[in-house]
Design an enzyme around this catalytic site. Structure first.
Site, PDB file in Angstrom:
ATOM      1  N   THR A  14     -10.425   9.115  -6.303  1.00  0.00           N
ATOM      2  CA  THR A  14     -11.858   9.110  -6.278  1.00  0.00           C
ATOM      3  C   THR A  14     -12.288   7.557  -5.986  1.00  0.00           C
ATOM      4  O   THR A  14     -13.304   7.194  -5.486  1.00  0.00           O
ATOM      5  CB  THR A  14     -12.573   9.223  -7.665  1.00  0.00           C
ATOM      6  OG1 THR A  14     -11.870   8.554  -8.770  1.00  0.00           O
ATOM      7  CG2 THR A  14     -12.601  10.923  -7.923  1.00  0.00           C
ATOM      8  N   GLY A  15     -11.169   6.588  -5.779  1.00  0.00           N
ATOM      9  CA  GLY A  15     -11.490   5.385  -5.517  1.00  0.00           C
ATOM     10  C   GLY A  15     -11.670   4.988  -3.921  1.00  0.00           C
ATOM     11  O   GLY A  15     -11.245   5.471  -3.254  1.00  0.00           O
ATOM     12  N   CYS A 131      -3.597  -6.515   0.885  1.00  0.00           N
ATOM     13  CA  CYS A 131      -4.184  -6.321   2.105  1.00  0.00           C
ATOM     14  C   CYS A 131      -4.132  -7.802   3.175  1.00  0.00           C
ATOM     15  O   CYS A 131      -3.830  -7.524   4.195  1.00  0.00           O
ATOM     16  CB  CYS A 131      -5.791  -5.871   1.790  1.00  0.00           C
ATOM     17  SG  CYS A 131      -6.344  -6.835   0.246  1.00  0.00           S
ATOM     18  N   GLY A 162     -12.300  -5.112  -1.297  1.00  0.00           N
ATOM     19  CA  GLY A 162     -10.995  -5.417  -1.781  1.00  0.00           C
ATOM     20  C   GLY A 162     -10.931  -5.528  -3.289  1.00  0.00           C
ATOM     21  O   GLY A 162      -9.905  -5.316  -3.859  1.00  0.00           O
ATOM     22  N   ARG A 237     -13.589 -14.923  -1.734  1.00  0.00           N
ATOM     23  CA  ARG A 237     -14.474 -13.675  -1.473  1.00  0.00           C
ATOM     24  C   ARG A 237     -15.876 -14.017  -0.826  1.00  0.00           C
ATOM     25  O   ARG A 237     -16.322 -14.982  -1.133  1.00  0.00           O
ATOM     26  CB  ARG A 237     -14.654 -13.213  -3.025  1.00  0.00           C
ATOM     27  CG  ARG A 237     -15.294 -11.864  -3.003  1.00  0.00           C
ATOM     28  CD  ARG A 237     -14.276 -10.600  -2.885  1.00  0.00           C
ATOM     29  NE  ARG A 237     -13.191 -10.453  -3.816  1.00  0.00           N
ATOM     30  CZ  ARG A 237     -12.268  -9.736  -3.706  1.00  0.00           C
ATOM     31  NH1 ARG A 237     -12.086  -9.087  -2.316  1.00  0.00           N
ATOM     32  NH2 ARG A 237     -11.348  -9.415  -4.477  1.00  0.00           N
ATOM     33  N   HIS A 244     -11.374  -7.826   6.124  1.00  0.00           N
ATOM     34  CA  HIS A 244     -10.685  -9.264   5.528  1.00  0.00           C
ATOM     35  C   HIS A 244     -10.680 -10.069   6.938  1.00  0.00           C
ATOM     36  O   HIS A 244     -10.029  -9.758   7.761  1.00  0.00           O
ATOM     37  CB  HIS A 244      -9.661  -9.183   4.905  1.00  0.00           C
ATOM     38  CG  HIS A 244      -9.670  -8.714   3.427  1.00  0.00           C
ATOM     39  ND1 HIS A 244     -10.704  -8.579   2.820  1.00  0.00           N
ATOM     40  CD2 HIS A 244      -8.774  -8.522   2.417  1.00  0.00           C
ATOM     41  CE1 HIS A 244     -10.341  -7.592   1.535  1.00  0.00           C
ATOM     42  NE2 HIS A 244      -9.312  -7.939   1.512  1.00  0.00           N
ATOM     43  N   ASN A 317      -9.584  -3.946   5.548  1.00  0.00           N
ATOM     44  CA  ASN A 317      -8.849  -4.100   4.186  1.00  0.00           C
ATOM     45  C   ASN A 317      -8.134  -2.881   3.746  1.00  0.00           C
ATOM     46  O   ASN A 317      -7.260  -2.679   2.998  1.00  0.00           O
ATOM     47  CB  ASN A 317      -9.325  -4.866   3.385  1.00  0.00           C
ATOM     48  CG  ASN A 317     -10.795  -4.595   2.840  1.00  0.00           C
ATOM     49  OD1 ASN A 317     -11.623  -4.522   3.693  1.00  0.00           O
ATOM     50  ND2 ASN A 317     -11.100  -4.221   1.616  1.00  0.00           N
TER      51      ASN A 317
HETATM   52  N1  LIG Z   1      -9.643  -2.002  -2.063  1.00  0.00           N
HETATM   53  C1  LIG Z   1      -8.483  -2.724  -1.307  1.00  0.00           C
HETATM   54  O1  LIG Z   1      -8.893  -3.262  -0.244  1.00  0.00           O
HETATM   55  C2  LIG Z   1      -7.100  -2.721  -1.715  1.00  0.00           C
HETATM   56  C3  LIG Z   1      -6.129  -3.012  -0.812  1.00  0.00           C
HETATM   57  C4  LIG Z   1      -4.871  -2.885  -1.104  1.00  0.00           C
HETATM   58  C5  LIG Z   1      -4.450  -2.401  -2.447  1.00  0.00           C
HETATM   59  N2  LIG Z   1      -5.579  -2.218  -3.544  1.00  0.00           N
HETATM   60  C6  LIG Z   1      -4.990  -1.758  -4.588  1.00  0.00           C
HETATM   61  O2  LIG Z   1      -5.234  -0.202  -4.760  1.00  0.00           O
HETATM   62  C7  LIG Z   1      -5.556   0.237  -6.117  1.00  0.00           C
HETATM   63  C8  LIG Z   1      -6.676   0.849  -6.031  1.00  0.00           C
HETATM   64  O3  LIG Z   1      -7.776   0.064  -5.689  1.00  0.00           O
HETATM   65  P1  LIG Z   1      -9.491   0.494  -5.378  1.00  0.00           P
HETATM   66  O4  LIG Z   1     -10.115  -0.644  -4.503  1.00  0.00           O
HETATM   67  O5  LIG Z   1      -9.356   1.902  -4.632  1.00  0.00           O
HETATM   68  O6  LIG Z   1     -10.187   0.544  -6.891  1.00  0.00           O
HETATM   69  P2  LIG Z   1     -11.282   1.862  -7.101  1.00  0.00           P
HETATM   70  O7  LIG Z   1     -12.206   2.129  -5.921  1.00  0.00           O
HETATM   71  O8  LIG Z   1     -11.745   1.087  -8.480  1.00  0.00           O
HETATM   72  O9  LIG Z   1     -10.544   3.083  -7.675  1.00  0.00           O
HETATM   73  C9  LIG Z   1      -9.812   3.180  -8.692  1.00  0.00           C
HETATM   74  C10 LIG Z   1      -9.207   4.382  -8.808  1.00  0.00           C
HETATM   75  O10 LIG Z   1      -8.079   4.561  -9.915  1.00  0.00           O
HETATM   76  C11 LIG Z   1      -8.631   5.730 -10.864  1.00  0.00           C
HETATM   77  N3  LIG Z   1      -8.196   5.510 -11.980  1.00  0.00           N
HETATM   78  C12 LIG Z   1      -8.288   4.291 -12.995  1.00  0.00           C
HETATM   79  N4  LIG Z   1      -7.509   4.568 -13.934  1.00  0.00           N
HETATM   80  C13 LIG Z   1      -6.860   5.902 -14.029  1.00  0.00           C
HETATM   81  C14 LIG Z   1      -6.018   6.242 -14.713  1.00  0.00           C
HETATM   82  N5  LIG Z   1      -5.807   5.736 -16.113  1.00  0.00           N
HETATM   83  N6  LIG Z   1      -5.416   7.533 -14.492  1.00  0.00           N
HETATM   84  C15 LIG Z   1      -5.838   7.988 -13.059  1.00  0.00           C
HETATM   85  N7  LIG Z   1      -6.521   7.281 -12.346  1.00  0.00           N
HETATM   86  C16 LIG Z   1      -7.256   6.243 -12.820  1.00  0.00           C
HETATM   87  C17 LIG Z   1     -10.067   5.965 -10.623  1.00  0.00           C
HETATM   88  O11 LIG Z   1     -10.319   6.966 -10.999  1.00  0.00           O
HETATM   89  P3  LIG Z   1     -11.974   7.574 -11.756  1.00  0.00           P
HETATM   90  O12 LIG Z   1     -12.918   7.496 -10.762  1.00  0.00           O
HETATM   91  O13 LIG Z   1     -11.497   8.587 -12.497  1.00  0.00           O
HETATM   92  O14 LIG Z   1     -12.197   6.206 -12.720  1.00  0.00           O
HETATM   93  C18 LIG Z   1     -10.289   5.585  -9.237  1.00  0.00           C
HETATM   94  O15 LIG Z   1     -10.002   6.674  -8.511  1.00  0.00           O
HETATM   95  C19 LIG Z   1      -5.417  -1.146  -7.069  1.00  0.00           C
HETATM   96  O16 LIG Z   1      -4.101  -1.305  -7.485  1.00  0.00           O
HETATM   97  C20 LIG Z   1      -5.994  -2.461  -5.767  1.00  0.00           C
HETATM   98  O17 LIG Z   1      -5.363  -3.624  -6.133  1.00  0.00           O
HETATM   99  C21 LIG Z   1      -6.962  -2.099  -2.972  1.00  0.00           C
END
Ligand SMILES: NC(=O)c1ccc[n+]([C@@H]2O[C@H](COP(=O)([O-])OP(=O)(O)OC[C@H]3O[C@@H](n4cnc5c(N)ncnc54)[C@H](OP(=O)(O)O)[C@@H]3O)[C@@H](O)[C@H]2O)c1
Length: 334
Positions: A14-15, A131, A162, A237, A244, A317
Protein backbone atom coordinates in the site's frame (compact mmCIF):
# COMPACT_ATOMS: atom_id res chain seq x y z
CA UNK A 1 7.98 -21.98 -9.86
CA UNK A 2 5.85 -23.08 -12.86
CA UNK A 3 7.69 -23.08 -16.22
CA UNK A 4 9.78 -20.02 -15.44
CA UNK A 5 6.82 -18.21 -13.89
CA UNK A 6 7.33 -16.94 -10.37
CA UNK A 7 5.25 -16.49 -7.29
CA UNK A 8 6.05 -12.96 -6.13
CA UNK A 9 5.13 -11.28 -2.84
CA UNK A 10 5.36 -7.58 -1.99
CA UNK A 11 5.28 -6.48 1.65
CA UNK A 12 4.40 -2.80 1.94
CA UNK A 13 2.17 -2.94 -1.14
CA UNK A 14 0.00 0.00 0.00
CA UNK A 15 3.07 2.25 0.24
CA UNK A 16 4.78 4.32 -2.44
CA UNK A 17 7.59 1.86 -3.19
CA UNK A 18 5.57 -1.35 -2.81
CA UNK A 19 2.76 -0.20 -5.11
CA UNK A 20 5.32 1.05 -7.64
CA UNK A 21 7.02 -2.37 -7.59
CA UNK A 22 3.68 -3.99 -8.49
CA UNK A 23 3.19 -1.45 -11.31
CA UNK A 24 6.70 -2.05 -12.68
CA UNK A 25 6.34 -5.86 -12.51
CA UNK A 26 3.15 -5.69 -14.59
CA UNK A 27 4.46 -3.05 -17.00
CA UNK A 28 7.62 -5.07 -17.70
CA UNK A 29 5.59 -8.31 -18.03
CA UNK A 30 7.56 -10.02 -15.30
CA UNK A 31 6.70 -13.74 -15.58
CA UNK A 32 4.24 -14.00 -12.69
CA UNK A 33 2.27 -17.07 -11.72
CA UNK A 34 0.92 -15.27 -8.64
CA UNK A 35 1.30 -11.79 -7.17
CA UNK A 36 0.64 -11.59 -3.43
CA UNK A 37 0.33 -8.18 -1.81
CA UNK A 38 0.77 -7.54 1.91
CA UNK A 39 0.73 -4.58 4.28
CA UNK A 40 0.53 -4.03 8.02
CA UNK A 41 -3.05 -5.10 8.49
CA UNK A 42 -3.78 -1.93 10.43
CA UNK A 43 -6.56 -1.48 7.88
CA UNK A 44 -7.62 -5.02 6.84
CA UNK A 45 -9.87 -3.77 4.01
CA UNK A 46 -7.03 -2.30 1.99
CA UNK A 47 -6.50 -2.73 -1.74
CA UNK A 48 -4.36 -0.97 -4.33
CA UNK A 49 -5.10 0.07 -7.88
CA UNK A 50 -2.47 -1.23 -10.28
CA UNK A 51 -2.81 -0.87 -14.05
CA UNK A 52 -6.53 -0.11 -13.81
CA UNK A 53 -7.24 -3.13 -11.58
CA UNK A 54 -8.02 -3.15 -7.84
CA UNK A 55 -5.90 -5.79 -6.15
CA UNK A 56 -6.52 -6.97 -2.57
CA UNK A 57 -3.81 -6.42 0.07
CA UNK A 58 -3.66 -8.84 2.97
CA UNK A 59 -2.11 -8.40 6.43
CA UNK A 60 1.45 -9.77 6.40
CA UNK A 61 1.93 -13.33 7.63
CA UNK A 62 5.23 -15.09 7.13
CA UNK A 63 3.46 -18.37 6.25
CA UNK A 64 1.64 -16.70 3.35
CA UNK A 65 4.90 -15.33 1.93
CA UNK A 66 6.68 -18.67 2.41
CA UNK A 67 5.65 -20.26 -0.91
CA UNK A 68 6.99 -17.33 -2.95
CA UNK A 69 10.03 -17.43 -5.21
CA UNK A 70 10.76 -13.75 -4.63
CA UNK A 71 9.62 -11.36 -1.90
CA UNK A 72 10.10 -7.61 -2.17
CA UNK A 73 10.23 -5.89 1.22
CA UNK A 74 9.13 -2.25 1.23
CA UNK A 75 7.80 -1.89 4.77
CA UNK A 76 10.68 0.00 6.41
CA UNK A 77 13.96 -0.92 8.08
CA UNK A 78 12.49 -2.14 11.34
CA UNK A 79 10.20 -4.59 9.56
CA UNK A 80 13.09 -5.89 7.43
CA UNK A 81 15.37 -6.32 10.45
CA UNK A 82 12.71 -8.38 12.21
CA UNK A 83 11.41 -10.44 9.27
CA UNK A 84 13.83 -10.68 6.32
CA UNK A 85 15.98 -13.52 7.67
CA UNK A 86 12.90 -15.57 8.61
CA UNK A 87 11.43 -15.14 5.12
CA UNK A 88 14.75 -16.02 3.44
CA UNK A 89 15.04 -19.10 5.69
CA UNK A 90 11.87 -20.41 4.00
CA UNK A 91 13.69 -20.53 0.66
CA UNK A 92 12.32 -17.19 -0.60
CA UNK A 93 14.75 -14.75 -2.24
CA UNK A 94 14.24 -11.43 -0.44
CA UNK A 95 14.89 -8.14 -2.24
CA UNK A 96 14.98 -5.57 0.54
CA UNK A 97 14.38 -1.87 -0.11
CA UNK A 98 15.35 -0.71 3.36
CA UNK A 99 18.81 0.16 4.64
CA UNK A 100 18.75 -2.71 7.17
CA UNK A 101 21.16 -5.10 5.40
CA UNK A 102 22.86 -2.95 2.77
CA UNK A 103 26.29 -2.91 4.37
CA UNK A 104 26.33 -6.58 5.49
CA UNK A 105 29.15 -8.59 3.89
CA UNK A 106 26.84 -11.52 3.09
CA UNK A 107 24.22 -9.29 1.40
CA UNK A 108 24.87 -8.08 -2.15
CA UNK A 109 24.02 -4.43 -2.78
CA UNK A 110 23.12 -4.28 -6.44
CA UNK A 111 22.60 -1.82 -9.26
CA UNK A 112 22.25 -4.09 -12.31
CA UNK A 113 23.99 -1.65 -14.69
CA UNK A 114 26.99 -1.50 -12.35
CA UNK A 115 27.57 -4.77 -10.42
CA UNK A 116 25.11 -7.43 -11.68
CA UNK A 117 27.63 -10.19 -10.89
CA UNK A 118 27.10 -9.58 -7.15
CA UNK A 119 23.58 -11.06 -7.39
CA UNK A 120 24.93 -14.61 -7.72
CA UNK A 121 26.62 -14.38 -4.29
CA UNK A 122 23.37 -13.88 -2.39
CA UNK A 123 22.41 -16.12 0.50
CA UNK A 124 18.72 -15.30 0.55
CA UNK A 125 18.75 -11.51 0.83
CA UNK A 126 19.71 -8.92 -1.79
CA UNK A 127 19.68 -5.25 -0.83
CA UNK A 128 18.36 -2.51 -3.08
CA UNK A 129 20.52 0.60 -2.56
CA UNK A 130 19.42 4.03 -1.40
CA UNK A 131 17.64 6.05 -4.10
CA UNK A 132 20.29 8.80 -4.21
CA UNK A 133 23.07 6.23 -4.46
CA UNK A 134 21.51 4.34 -7.39
CA UNK A 135 21.16 7.33 -9.70
CA UNK A 136 24.66 8.57 -8.88
CA UNK A 137 26.47 5.25 -9.50
CA UNK A 138 24.57 4.54 -12.73
CA UNK A 139 26.22 7.70 -14.11
CA UNK A 140 29.60 7.53 -12.38
CA UNK A 141 30.38 3.82 -13.01
CA UNK A 142 30.96 4.14 -16.78
CA UNK A 143 33.16 7.20 -16.20
CA UNK A 144 35.04 5.30 -13.46
CA UNK A 145 35.79 2.48 -15.93
CA UNK A 146 37.46 5.00 -18.25
CA UNK A 147 39.23 7.40 -15.87
CA UNK A 148 39.16 5.78 -12.36
CA UNK A 149 37.09 7.71 -9.89
CA UNK A 150 39.00 9.16 -6.93
CA UNK A 151 36.63 11.50 -5.10
CA UNK A 152 33.00 12.61 -5.29
CA UNK A 153 31.47 15.68 -3.64
CA UNK A 154 27.70 15.57 -3.98
CA UNK A 155 24.77 17.71 -2.83
CA UNK A 156 21.36 16.11 -3.16
CA UNK A 157 17.97 17.77 -3.67
CA UNK A 158 15.59 15.04 -2.56
CA UNK A 159 11.86 14.87 -3.23
CA UNK A 160 9.33 14.34 -0.44
CA UNK A 161 8.14 10.97 -1.82
CA UNK A 162 11.55 9.69 -0.70
CA UNK A 163 10.11 9.81 2.81
CA UNK A 164 6.92 7.84 2.05
CA UNK A 165 3.24 8.40 1.42
CA UNK A 166 2.45 10.54 4.47
CA UNK A 167 5.36 12.88 3.76
CA UNK A 168 4.11 13.46 0.22
CA UNK A 169 0.70 14.41 1.63
CA UNK A 170 2.36 16.86 3.99
CA UNK A 171 3.91 18.89 1.15
CA UNK A 172 0.48 19.17 -0.51
CA UNK A 173 -1.39 20.19 2.64
CA UNK A 174 1.32 22.58 3.86
CA UNK A 175 1.52 24.29 0.45
CA UNK A 176 -2.23 24.91 0.38
CA UNK A 177 -2.22 26.15 3.97
CA UNK A 178 0.80 28.42 3.42
CA UNK A 179 -0.80 30.05 0.35
CA UNK A 180 -3.95 30.59 2.39
CA UNK A 181 -1.85 32.38 5.03
CA UNK A 182 -1.86 29.54 7.56
CA UNK A 183 1.04 27.50 9.01
CA UNK A 184 0.46 23.78 9.63
CA UNK A 185 2.66 21.74 11.95
CA UNK A 186 5.53 19.65 10.52
CA UNK A 187 5.12 15.92 11.13
CA UNK A 188 7.07 14.00 8.50
CA UNK A 189 10.05 16.38 8.54
CA UNK A 190 11.83 18.38 11.28
CA UNK A 191 10.48 21.66 9.78
CA UNK A 192 7.72 22.67 7.36
CA UNK A 193 8.76 21.51 3.88
CA UNK A 194 6.48 23.75 1.79
CA UNK A 195 8.50 26.65 0.28
CA UNK A 196 11.51 25.50 2.30
CA UNK A 197 14.73 23.44 2.08
CA UNK A 198 15.78 21.14 4.92
CA UNK A 199 19.45 20.03 5.12
CA UNK A 200 18.54 17.19 7.46
CA UNK A 201 17.50 13.71 6.20
CA UNK A 202 17.72 11.02 8.86
CA UNK A 203 19.51 11.30 12.21
CA UNK A 204 22.85 13.09 12.65
CA UNK A 205 25.88 11.08 13.80
CA UNK A 206 28.75 12.27 16.00
CA UNK A 207 30.70 13.54 12.96
CA UNK A 208 27.88 15.90 11.95
CA UNK A 209 26.76 13.90 8.91
CA UNK A 210 23.22 12.57 8.57
CA UNK A 211 22.40 8.89 8.02
CA UNK A 212 21.21 9.70 4.48
CA UNK A 213 24.64 11.20 3.76
CA UNK A 214 26.63 8.28 5.21
CA UNK A 215 24.45 5.80 3.27
CA UNK A 216 25.35 7.57 0.04
CA UNK A 217 29.05 7.63 1.00
CA UNK A 218 29.32 3.96 2.10
CA UNK A 219 26.99 2.39 -0.45
CA UNK A 220 28.81 4.00 -3.39
CA UNK A 221 32.09 2.32 -2.35
CA UNK A 222 30.43 -1.08 -1.89
CA UNK A 223 28.62 -1.04 -5.25
CA UNK A 224 31.67 0.26 -7.14
CA UNK A 225 33.88 -2.26 -5.26
CA UNK A 226 36.45 0.38 -4.35
CA UNK A 227 37.31 1.46 -0.83
CA UNK A 228 39.64 4.05 -2.39
CA UNK A 229 36.80 6.23 -3.70
CA UNK A 230 36.18 9.14 -1.34
CA UNK A 231 32.60 10.41 -1.17
CA UNK A 232 31.39 13.49 0.71
CA UNK A 233 27.65 14.22 0.68
CA UNK A 234 25.19 16.88 1.78
CA UNK A 235 21.59 15.66 1.57
CA UNK A 236 18.79 18.22 1.36
CA UNK A 237 15.02 17.68 1.32
CA UNK A 238 13.30 19.97 -1.17
CA UNK A 239 9.62 20.77 -1.86
CA UNK A 240 9.46 18.57 -4.97
CA UNK A 241 6.99 15.68 -5.06
CA UNK A 242 8.90 13.20 -7.16
CA UNK A 243 12.43 12.99 -8.59
CA UNK A 244 15.74 13.40 -6.79
CA UNK A 245 18.39 15.76 -8.18
CA UNK A 246 22.13 15.82 -7.46
CA UNK A 247 24.91 18.33 -8.09
CA UNK A 248 27.98 16.11 -8.45
CA UNK A 249 31.66 17.02 -8.56
CA UNK A 250 33.65 13.93 -9.57
CA UNK A 251 37.44 13.81 -9.49
CA UNK A 252 39.32 11.07 -11.37
CA UNK A 253 42.88 9.71 -11.43
CA UNK A 254 43.28 10.56 -15.13
CA UNK A 255 42.70 13.69 -17.18
CA UNK A 256 39.06 13.86 -18.30
CA UNK A 257 37.30 15.25 -21.34
CA UNK A 258 33.66 16.42 -21.07
CA UNK A 259 32.96 15.61 -24.73
CA UNK A 260 34.25 12.08 -24.27
CA UNK A 261 32.25 11.83 -21.02
CA UNK A 262 29.09 12.77 -22.94
CA UNK A 263 29.77 10.04 -25.54
CA UNK A 264 30.48 7.44 -22.83
CA UNK A 265 27.24 8.32 -21.04
CA UNK A 266 25.19 8.33 -24.27
CA UNK A 267 26.26 4.70 -24.74
CA UNK A 268 25.60 3.70 -21.12
CA UNK A 269 22.52 1.61 -20.23
CA UNK A 270 19.92 3.35 -18.10
CA UNK A 271 21.38 6.81 -18.72
CA UNK A 272 20.11 9.64 -20.93
CA UNK A 273 22.16 12.74 -21.59
CA UNK A 274 20.10 15.97 -21.63
CA UNK A 275 22.68 18.67 -22.08
CA UNK A 276 21.95 21.67 -24.25
CA UNK A 277 22.18 24.63 -21.85
CA UNK A 278 21.82 27.19 -24.67
CA UNK A 279 18.29 25.88 -25.23
CA UNK A 280 17.65 25.55 -21.49
CA UNK A 281 17.79 21.75 -21.81
CA UNK A 282 19.07 19.95 -18.73
CA UNK A 283 17.57 17.29 -16.43
CA UNK A 284 14.54 18.32 -14.35
CA UNK A 285 12.70 16.33 -11.68
CA UNK A 286 9.27 17.01 -13.19
CA UNK A 287 10.42 15.63 -16.54
CA UNK A 288 12.06 12.62 -14.86
CA UNK A 289 8.91 11.77 -12.91
CA UNK A 290 7.44 8.45 -14.01
CA UNK A 291 10.43 7.70 -16.27
CA UNK A 292 12.86 4.80 -16.01
CA UNK A 293 16.15 6.37 -17.05
CA UNK A 294 18.57 8.49 -15.06
CA UNK A 295 19.20 11.86 -16.67
CA UNK A 296 22.53 13.69 -16.67
CA UNK A 297 23.39 17.14 -17.95
CA UNK A 298 25.32 20.34 -17.19
CA UNK A 299 28.45 18.26 -17.90
CA UNK A 300 31.50 20.49 -17.65
CA UNK A 301 35.16 20.45 -16.77
CA UNK A 302 36.14 21.78 -13.36
CA UNK A 303 38.09 24.94 -14.33
CA UNK A 304 40.47 24.38 -11.40
CA UNK A 305 41.31 20.72 -12.17
CA UNK A 306 41.50 18.89 -15.51
CA UNK A 307 40.81 15.58 -13.77
CA UNK A 308 37.37 16.62 -12.51
CA UNK A 309 33.88 16.93 -13.96
CA UNK A 310 30.80 18.75 -12.67
CA UNK A 311 27.35 17.43 -13.55
CA UNK A 312 23.65 17.44 -12.64
CA UNK A 313 21.93 14.06 -12.23
CA UNK A 314 18.16 13.55 -11.93
CA UNK A 315 16.07 10.40 -11.62
CA UNK A 316 12.66 9.28 -10.36
CA UNK A 317 13.32 8.13 -6.78
CA UNK A 318 10.39 5.70 -6.88
CA UNK A 319 11.36 4.15 -10.23
CA UNK A 320 15.12 3.69 -10.74
CA UNK A 321 15.68 4.85 -7.16
CA UNK A 322 13.56 2.01 -5.77
CA UNK A 323 10.99 -0.12 -7.66
CA UNK A 324 12.62 -0.42 -11.08
CA UNK A 325 16.04 -1.28 -9.68
CA UNK A 326 14.47 -3.93 -7.40
CA UNK A 327 12.55 -5.49 -10.31
CA UNK A 328 15.66 -5.43 -12.53
CA UNK A 329 17.44 -7.43 -9.79
CA UNK A 330 14.57 -9.95 -9.74
CA UNK A 331 14.72 -10.26 -13.54
CA UNK A 332 18.33 -11.38 -13.25
CA UNK A 333 17.71 -14.09 -10.64
CA UNK A 334 18.36 -17.60 -11.97
N1 LIG B 1 10.20 6.35 -1.13
C1 LIG B 1 11.38 6.18 -1.74
O1 LIG B 1 11.78 6.95 -2.66
C2 LIG B 1 12.28 5.05 -1.33
C3 LIG B 1 13.38 4.78 -2.12
C4 LIG B 1 14.21 3.73 -1.77
C5 LIG B 1 13.90 2.97 -0.66
N2 LIG B 1 12.82 3.24 0.12
C6 LIG B 1 12.53 2.38 1.27
O2 LIG B 1 11.40 1.57 0.95
C7 LIG B 1 10.66 1.30 2.15
C8 LIG B 1 9.20 1.74 1.94
O3 LIG B 1 9.16 3.13 1.72
P1 LIG B 1 7.85 3.89 1.19
O4 LIG B 1 8.31 5.23 0.78
O5 LIG B 1 7.09 3.06 0.22
O6 LIG B 1 6.99 4.02 2.56
P2 LIG B 1 5.40 4.23 2.74
O7 LIG B 1 4.82 4.88 1.55
O8 LIG B 1 5.25 4.90 4.07
O9 LIG B 1 4.82 2.74 2.84
C9 LIG B 1 5.13 1.87 3.91
C10 LIG B 1 4.48 0.52 3.65
O10 LIG B 1 4.93 -0.40 4.65
C11 LIG B 1 3.80 -1.05 5.20
N3 LIG B 1 4.08 -1.47 6.58
C12 LIG B 1 4.47 -0.69 7.62
N4 LIG B 1 4.64 -1.46 8.72
C13 LIG B 1 4.35 -2.73 8.36
C14 LIG B 1 4.31 -3.97 9.06
N5 LIG B 1 4.61 -4.05 10.35
N6 LIG B 1 3.97 -5.09 8.36
C15 LIG B 1 3.66 -5.03 7.05
N7 LIG B 1 3.66 -3.87 6.33
C16 LIG B 1 4.00 -2.74 6.98
C17 LIG B 1 2.67 -0.02 5.12
O11 LIG B 1 1.44 -0.68 5.24
P3 LIG B 1 0.08 0.05 5.80
O12 LIG B 1 -0.51 0.78 4.63
O13 LIG B 1 -0.76 -1.11 6.24
O14 LIG B 1 0.51 0.94 6.92
C18 LIG B 1 2.94 0.53 3.72
O15 LIG B 1 2.43 -0.37 2.75
C19 LIG B 1 11.40 2.04 3.27
O16 LIG B 1 12.30 1.13 3.89
C20 LIG B 1 12.16 3.12 2.54
O17 LIG B 1 13.30 3.55 3.23
C21 LIG B 1 11.98 4.27 -0.21
Amino acid sequence: MTRGRRVVSIVGATGLVGSEIARVLLARRFPLSDLRLFASGRNPERSVEIGGRRLPVRPFRVDEVAGSDVCFLAAGGEFSRRRARAIAARGVTVIDNSSAFRMYDDVPLVVPEVNPEAISFHRGIIANPNCSTIQMVVVLAPLHRRWRLRKVVVSTYQAVTGAGLEAAGELASQSEAFLAGRETPARAFPHPIAFNLIPHIGPFDETGFTFEETKLMNETRKIMRSEAIEVVATAVRVPVFRGHSEAVHAEFDLTVDPLAAREILKASPGVEVVDDPEKARYPLPRKASGRDVTYVGRLRLDPTCNRALCMWIVSDNLRKGAALNAVQIAERLG
